[in-house]
Design a protein around this motif. Structure first.
Motif, PDB file in Angstrom:
ATOM      1  N   LEU A 183     -48.614  -6.595  -2.386  1.00  0.00           N
ATOM      2  CA  LEU A 183     -48.431  -5.994  -3.708  1.00  0.00           C
ATOM      3  C   LEU A 183     -47.271  -5.004  -3.687  1.00  0.00           C
ATOM      4  N   ASP A 184     -47.232  -4.156  -2.676  1.00  0.00           N
ATOM      5  CA  ASP A 184     -46.137  -3.188  -2.590  1.00  0.00           C
ATOM      6  C   ASP A 184     -44.793  -3.900  -2.431  1.00  0.00           C
ATOM      7  N   PHE A 185     -44.784  -4.964  -1.639  1.00  0.00           N
ATOM      8  CA  PHE A 185     -43.559  -5.766  -1.497  1.00  0.00           C
ATOM      9  C   PHE A 185     -43.102  -6.289  -2.851  1.00  0.00           C
ATOM     10  N   SER A 186     -44.028  -6.861  -3.611  1.00  0.00           N
ATOM     11  CA  SER A 186     -43.657  -7.458  -4.900  1.00  0.00           C
ATOM     12  C   SER A 186     -43.198  -6.402  -5.898  1.00  0.00           C
ATOM     13  N   MET A 187     -43.828  -5.243  -5.897  1.00  0.00           N
ATOM     14  CA  MET A 187     -43.468  -4.196  -6.852  1.00  0.00           C
ATOM     15  C   MET A 187     -42.152  -3.507  -6.476  1.00  0.00           C
ATOM     16  N   ASN A 188     -41.746  -3.648  -5.229  1.00  0.00           N
ATOM     17  CA  ASN A 188     -40.460  -3.093  -4.799  1.00  0.00           C
ATOM     18  C   ASN A 188     -39.282  -3.989  -5.163  1.00  0.00           C
ATOM     19  N   GLN A 189     -39.536  -5.272  -5.392  1.00  0.00           N
ATOM     20  CA  GLN A 189     -38.440  -6.216  -5.597  1.00  0.00           C
ATOM     21  C   GLN A 189     -37.565  -5.890  -6.816  1.00  0.00           C
ATOM     22  N   PRO A 190     -38.125  -5.581  -7.988  1.00  0.00           N
ATOM     23  CA  PRO A 190     -37.242  -5.292  -9.134  1.00  0.00           C
ATOM     24  C   PRO A 190     -36.242  -4.173  -8.868  1.00  0.00           C
ATOM     25  N   ALA A 191     -36.679  -3.100  -8.214  1.00  0.00           N
ATOM     26  CA  ALA A 191     -35.768  -1.986  -7.936  1.00  0.00           C
ATOM     27  C   ALA A 191     -34.725  -2.370  -6.898  1.00  0.00           C
ATOM     28  N   ILE A 192     -35.105  -3.185  -5.914  1.00  0.00           N
ATOM     29  CA  ILE A 192     -34.151  -3.650  -4.905  1.00  0.00           C
ATOM     30  C   ILE A 192     -33.033  -4.446  -5.577  1.00  0.00           C
ATOM     31  N   PHE A 193     -33.420  -5.354  -6.454  1.00  0.00           N
ATOM     32  CA  PHE A 193     -32.430  -6.182  -7.141  1.00  0.00           C
ATOM     33  C   PHE A 193     -31.608  -5.354  -8.131  1.00  0.00           C
ATOM     34  N   ALA A 194     -32.269  -4.458  -8.849  1.00  0.00           N
ATOM     35  CA  ALA A 194     -31.560  -3.636  -9.837  1.00  0.00           C
ATOM     36  C   ALA A 194     -30.541  -2.727  -9.165  1.00  0.00           C
ATOM     37  N   ASP A 195     -30.882  -2.203  -8.004  1.00  0.00           N
ATOM     38  CA  ASP A 195     -29.974  -1.299  -7.302  1.00  0.00           C
ATOM     39  C   ASP A 195     -28.646  -1.970  -6.994  1.00  0.00           C
ATOM     40  N   LYS A 196     -28.672  -3.247  -6.665  1.00  0.00           N
ATOM     41  CA  LYS A 196     -27.445  -3.958  -6.304  1.00  0.00           C
ATOM     42  C   LYS A 196     -26.830  -4.723  -7.467  1.00  0.00           C
ATOM     43  N   LEU A 197     -27.647  -5.169  -8.414  1.00  0.00           N
ATOM     44  CA  LEU A 197     -27.162  -6.139  -9.390  1.00  0.00           C
ATOM     45  C   LEU A 197     -27.134  -5.653 -10.839  1.00  0.00           C
ATOM     46  N   GLN A 198     -27.872  -4.582 -11.171  1.00  0.00           N
ATOM     47  CA  GLN A 198     -27.900  -4.141 -12.573  1.00  0.00           C
ATOM     48  C   GLN A 198     -26.717  -3.232 -12.860  1.00  0.00           C
ATOM     49  N   ASP A 199     -25.904  -3.627 -13.812  1.00  0.00           N
ATOM     50  CA  ASP A 199     -24.712  -2.866 -14.184  1.00  0.00           C
ATOM     51  C   ASP A 199     -25.127  -1.569 -14.868  1.00  0.00           C
ATOM     52  N   PRO A 200     -24.649  -0.407 -14.407  1.00  0.00           N
ATOM     53  CA  PRO A 200     -25.086   0.864 -14.996  1.00  0.00           C
ATOM     54  C   PRO A 200     -24.606   1.076 -16.429  1.00  0.00           C
ATOM     55  N   GLU A 201     -23.544   0.405 -16.829  1.00  0.00           N
ATOM     56  CA  GLU A 201     -23.019   0.594 -18.180  1.00  0.00           C
ATOM     57  C   GLU A 201     -23.745  -0.260 -19.210  1.00  0.00           C
ATOM     58  N   THR A 202     -23.963  -1.528 -18.906  1.00  0.00           N
ATOM     59  CA  THR A 202     -24.552  -2.440 -19.887  1.00  0.00           C
ATOM     60  C   THR A 202     -26.046  -2.675 -19.678  1.00  0.00           C
ATOM     61  N   GLY A 203     -26.539  -2.439 -18.463  1.00  0.00           N
ATOM     62  CA  GLY A 203     -27.929  -2.753 -18.155  1.00  0.00           C
ATOM     63  C   GLY A 203     -28.146  -4.207 -17.771  1.00  0.00           C
ATOM     64  N   LEU A 204     -27.092  -5.029 -17.827  1.00  0.00           N
ATOM     65  CA  LEU A 204     -27.202  -6.447 -17.498  1.00  0.00           C
ATOM     66  C   LEU A 204     -27.051  -6.666 -15.995  1.00  0.00           C
ATOM     67  N   PHE A 205     -27.486  -7.837 -15.537  1.00  0.00           N
ATOM     68  CA  PHE A 205     -27.488  -8.156 -14.121  1.00  0.00           C
ATOM     69  C   PHE A 205     -26.383  -9.148 -13.764  1.00  0.00           C
ATOM     70  N   ILE A 206     -25.663  -8.842 -12.666  1.00  0.00           N
ATOM     71  CA  ILE A 206     -24.758  -9.800 -12.041  1.00  0.00           C
ATOM     72  C   ILE A 206     -25.611 -10.818 -11.285  1.00  0.00           C
ATOM     73  N   HIS A 207     -25.080 -12.005 -11.063  1.00  0.00           N
ATOM     74  CA  HIS A 207     -25.854 -13.116 -10.505  1.00  0.00           C
ATOM     75  C   HIS A 207     -26.325 -12.854  -9.078  1.00  0.00           C
ATOM     76  N   SER A 208     -25.439 -12.371  -8.181  1.00  0.00           N
ATOM     77  CA  SER A 208     -25.867 -12.268  -6.784  1.00  0.00           C
ATOM     78  C   SER A 208     -25.150 -11.153  -6.038  1.00  0.00           C
ATOM     79  N   TRP A 209     -25.734 -10.797  -4.893  1.00  0.00           N
ATOM     80  CA  TRP A 209     -25.183  -9.790  -3.988  1.00  0.00           C
ATOM     81  C   TRP A 209     -25.143 -10.386  -2.585  1.00  0.00           C
ATOM     82  N   ASN A 210     -23.962 -10.374  -1.980  1.00  0.00           N
ATOM     83  CA  ASN A 210     -23.795 -10.851  -0.616  1.00  0.00           C
ATOM     84  C   ASN A 210     -24.116  -9.701   0.319  1.00  0.00           C
ATOM     85  N   THR A 211     -25.243  -9.793   1.005  1.00  0.00           N
ATOM     86  CA  THR A 211     -25.698  -8.671   1.834  1.00  0.00           C
ATOM     87  C   THR A 211     -24.855  -8.504   3.087  1.00  0.00           C
ATOM     88  N   LYS A 212     -24.221  -9.561   3.545  1.00  0.00           N
ATOM     89  CA  LYS A 212     -23.396  -9.477   4.748  1.00  0.00           C
ATOM     90  C   LYS A 212     -22.051  -8.826   4.445  1.00  0.00           C
TER      91      LYS A 212
END
Length: 378
Positions: A183-212
């Protein structure tokens, strides 16, 4: 807009208005469920349960069909289709080796949780075991291509799609199995994705983040509609199926509100969105993404995660979406569904071809229609 862009724009307009002129606008004659039934029944006729594959698109269709069944008076034909599907898949033992292989298990789980039908819980358990045991990357997420051969071409990345593909399931499975860590893993996922992919100006999400390589793909501010729809739908589903006292809940609600406020900024004059959200008259209205965004708005408003006016917006979106429902002698079809799409440039998003009644588009439409019916009848 360059010469090529102008030509592409007028071609898109010509195709769009030609399509509208030949479609049957069923909205004035029917309610949400009537159009959804017709589209679902055509898809089922064209795709018998024993021939339907196991992948993300089929999984989204199954989830939408199950939701339609649960708000329908005549639900048994849909439940029977789902049962036949899982009976067939039990003998074939589908391999789960990356997130896109998880979604069909979501409906096996939903049958247990919502219909007390535990006949296929072993299939859901296979997906649950994959999510628990698959290696997590440095962000605490599952790489979108997991251990699949495809990862050799696009390794070490998270895609917005994954929130829909494994995020919802992990929340629901954790609740069924009383697994606090999951449950904690699943509830952490939105913030993990938002931190890398959610644009701070528009609130929209970019498609992907290359972690390497530590970079966005695409690197420009290009926002793909269906990807943002995956995010929106996954957020309202996660909130609906998680404990109301979980410490990550308010953060997820904030991510959802920023996303939906951003979507309103780029809503077109026709009341819909294009496949490339933030480039007006650049691509085309894409019905799977529109359905997912409309679903997130309607459910978010109904459950109190979004302001109430979002429900009225969702109803207006559904009304306008009916122009893309085409009735023919062979059945009823949802048109303008873009085909499978990889992280890419704005131009590449704009030229992805479309088709009728693709599984995930139909599933998204069934979710949207069922949610509006539920909102109107509570």
């Amino acid at each position: 807009m360059g010469e090529g862009g102008v030509i592409r724009y007028f071609i898109c307009l010509l195709l769009f208005f030609t399509h509208v002129a030949t479609c049957v606008n069923v909205y004035a004659q029917t309610n949400e469920l009537e159009s959804a039934h017709k589209v679902a029944q055509t898809f089922m006729k064209d795709n018998p349960a024993h021939r339907l594959g196991w992948d993300w698109g089929q999984g989204v269709f199954l989830y939408g069909l199950h939701r339609l069944a649960n708000v329908s008076k005549e639900k048994q034909p849909y439940i029977n289709y789902l049962k036949k599907y899982f009976q067939n898949k039990r003998s074939s033992h589908p391999e789960i080796n990356y997130p896109d292989r998880c979604p069909p298990g979501l409906t096996a789980l939903a049958l247990a949780q919502e219909n007390k039908n535990f006949a296929f819980i072993d299939i859901a358990a296979t997906v649950g075991n994959y999510i628990k045991t698959e290696d997590k990357n440095e962000l605490g997420a599952i790489d979108h291509l997991g251990s699949h051969f495809y990862r050799h071409f696009y390794p070490d990345s998270i895609w917005v799609d994954s929130l829909m593909m494994y995020g919802i399931f992990s929340t629901r499975w954790s609740m069924l199995t009383n697994d606090k860590d999951l449950l904690d893993f699943s509830m952490n996922q939105p913030a993990i994705f938002a931190d890398k992919l959610q644009d701070p100006e528009t609130g929209l999400f970019i498609h992907s983040w290359n972690t390497k390589e530590k970079k966005l793909v695409p690197e420009s501010k290009t926002f793909w509609l269906r990807g943002n729809g995956w995010v929106g739908a996954s957020l309202v589903e996660t909130l609906d199926h998680s404990p109301k006292d979980h410490p990550k809940r308010n953060e997820i609600i904030q991510i959802l509100n920023r996303l939906m406020d951003g979507m309103l900024q780029f809503r077109g004059e026709d009341g819909l969105w294009e496949s490339v959200i933030n480039r007006k008259n650049y691509s085309y209205p894409e019905t799977s993404g529109i359905s997912l965004i409309g679903y997130a708005m309607a459910k978010g408003a109904r459950l109190g995660y979004l302001p109430k006016n979002y429900l009225d917006i969702a109803k207006d979106v559904f009304h306008k979406l009916q122009y893309f429902i085409e009735s023919k002698s062979s059945g009823t079809y949802l048109t303008y569904i873009s085909k499978a799409t990889n992280p890419s440039s704005a131009w590449m998003y704009s030229v992805v071809p479309t088709d009728w009644n693709i599984s995930y588009g139909v599933g998204a439409y069934l979710l949207f229609a069922s949610e509006l019916y539920k909102a109107d009848n509570e």
